[in-house]
Design an enzyme around this catalytic site. Structure first.
Site, short mmCIF file in Angstrom:
data_model
loop_
_atom_site.label_atom_id
_atom_site.label_comp_id
_atom_site.label_asym_id
_atom_site.label_seq_id
_atom_site.Cartn_x
_atom_site.Cartn_y
_atom_site.Cartn_z
N ASP A 11 0.87 -1.16 0.00
CA ASP A 11 0.00 0.00 0.00
C ASP A 11 0.92 1.23 0.00
O ASP A 11 2.12 1.11 0.27
CB ASP A 11 -0.89 -0.03 1.25
CG ASP A 11 -1.76 1.19 1.38
OD1 ASP A 11 -2.41 1.58 0.39
OD2 ASP A 11 -1.78 1.79 2.47
N ASP A 13 0.13 5.21 1.09
CA ASP A 13 0.04 6.10 2.26
C ASP A 13 -0.02 5.29 3.55
O ASP A 13 -0.86 4.41 3.71
CB ASP A 13 -1.22 6.97 2.17
CG ASP A 13 -1.21 7.90 0.97
OD1 ASP A 13 -1.42 9.10 1.16
OD2 ASP A 13 -0.99 7.43 -0.16
#
Length: 225
Positions: A11, A13
């Protein structure tokens, strides 16, 4: 014999990049424009992984049905586009991890719910865009996480098997997406997680408290040094 590691997906952020400082500036700028008091970085960090809508709702103490929401949300995105890569940096340990993966010829990629409009400039600003073997945003798929489609697309682009791929994320939807794709998962406990959330309830395969723990974990799991 240890299971092969064909690729590592992340992922963005809260997992690879600490984007909270830039979002913090943007949200407080928006609050100031509305004549309201700023929020703390610690407060905002808990909401970043839930996206811009969640940050607006938390900062202004409203929900998406509020008559002000759409205007505030659009203004926030406009401000963020101007402030994408000012204070954003990789979490401590990520740069070393990516170097190590590349040294072992293990491709890595990004699978994020952050739109391409914002993902590409941030990745380019940190000189990561051309190092990643795959970058999947919601723009590229029909279903976003927690659906496994984005992870399957990344595997197709890289040419790896999902069962030999690892996914790292700081939200329960990341772990669910990884599990539904048949991947091993790592829950990033250092990410943007609500203080009341018990990440051990996510049923990830592994958990880390800081990004610098990922490399030694992979060294212990796979025949890589």
């Amino acid at each position: 014999m240890s299971q092969p590691l064909e690729a590592v997906l992340f992922d963005l952020d809260g997992t690879v990049l600490d984007t909270a400082p830039d979002f913090h500036w943007v949200v407080n700028q928006l609050l100031a424009e509305e004549g309201l008091e700023p929020v703390s970085l610690e407060f905002l960090r808990e909401h970043v992984s839930n996206g811009a809508r969640a940050m607006v709702c938390a900062a202004f103490e409203i929900d998406i049905t509020d008559s002000r929401f759409t205007t505030l949300h659009q203004r926030m995105l406009s401000l963020y586009l101007q402030h994408l890569d000012v204070d954003t940096i990789p979490f401590q340990g990520i740069s070393d991890l990516l170097d190590w993966l590349e040294q072992h010829q293990v491709p890595w990629g990004i699978v994020t719910n952050k739109p391409e409009l914002y993902t590409t400039p941030v990745m380019e600003g940190l000189n990561l865009q051309h190092r990643a073997s795959s970058i999947i945003c919601p723009d590229h798929v029909t279903e976003r996480k927690p659906h496994p489609e984005p992870l399957f697309l990344a595997c197709t682009q890289i040419g790896c098997l999902p069962e030999n791929t690892l996914y790292v994320g700081d939200h329960i939807r990341d772990i669910e997406s990884g599990r539904r794709a048949g991947m091993k998962t790592i829950a990033a406990g250092y990410g943007y997680i609500d203080a009341d959330t018990d990440i051990r309830s996510w049923a990830a395969d592994h958990y880390v408290d800081c990004a610098s723990e990922i490399k030694p974990l992979l060294q212990s799991l796979y025949a890589l040094q």
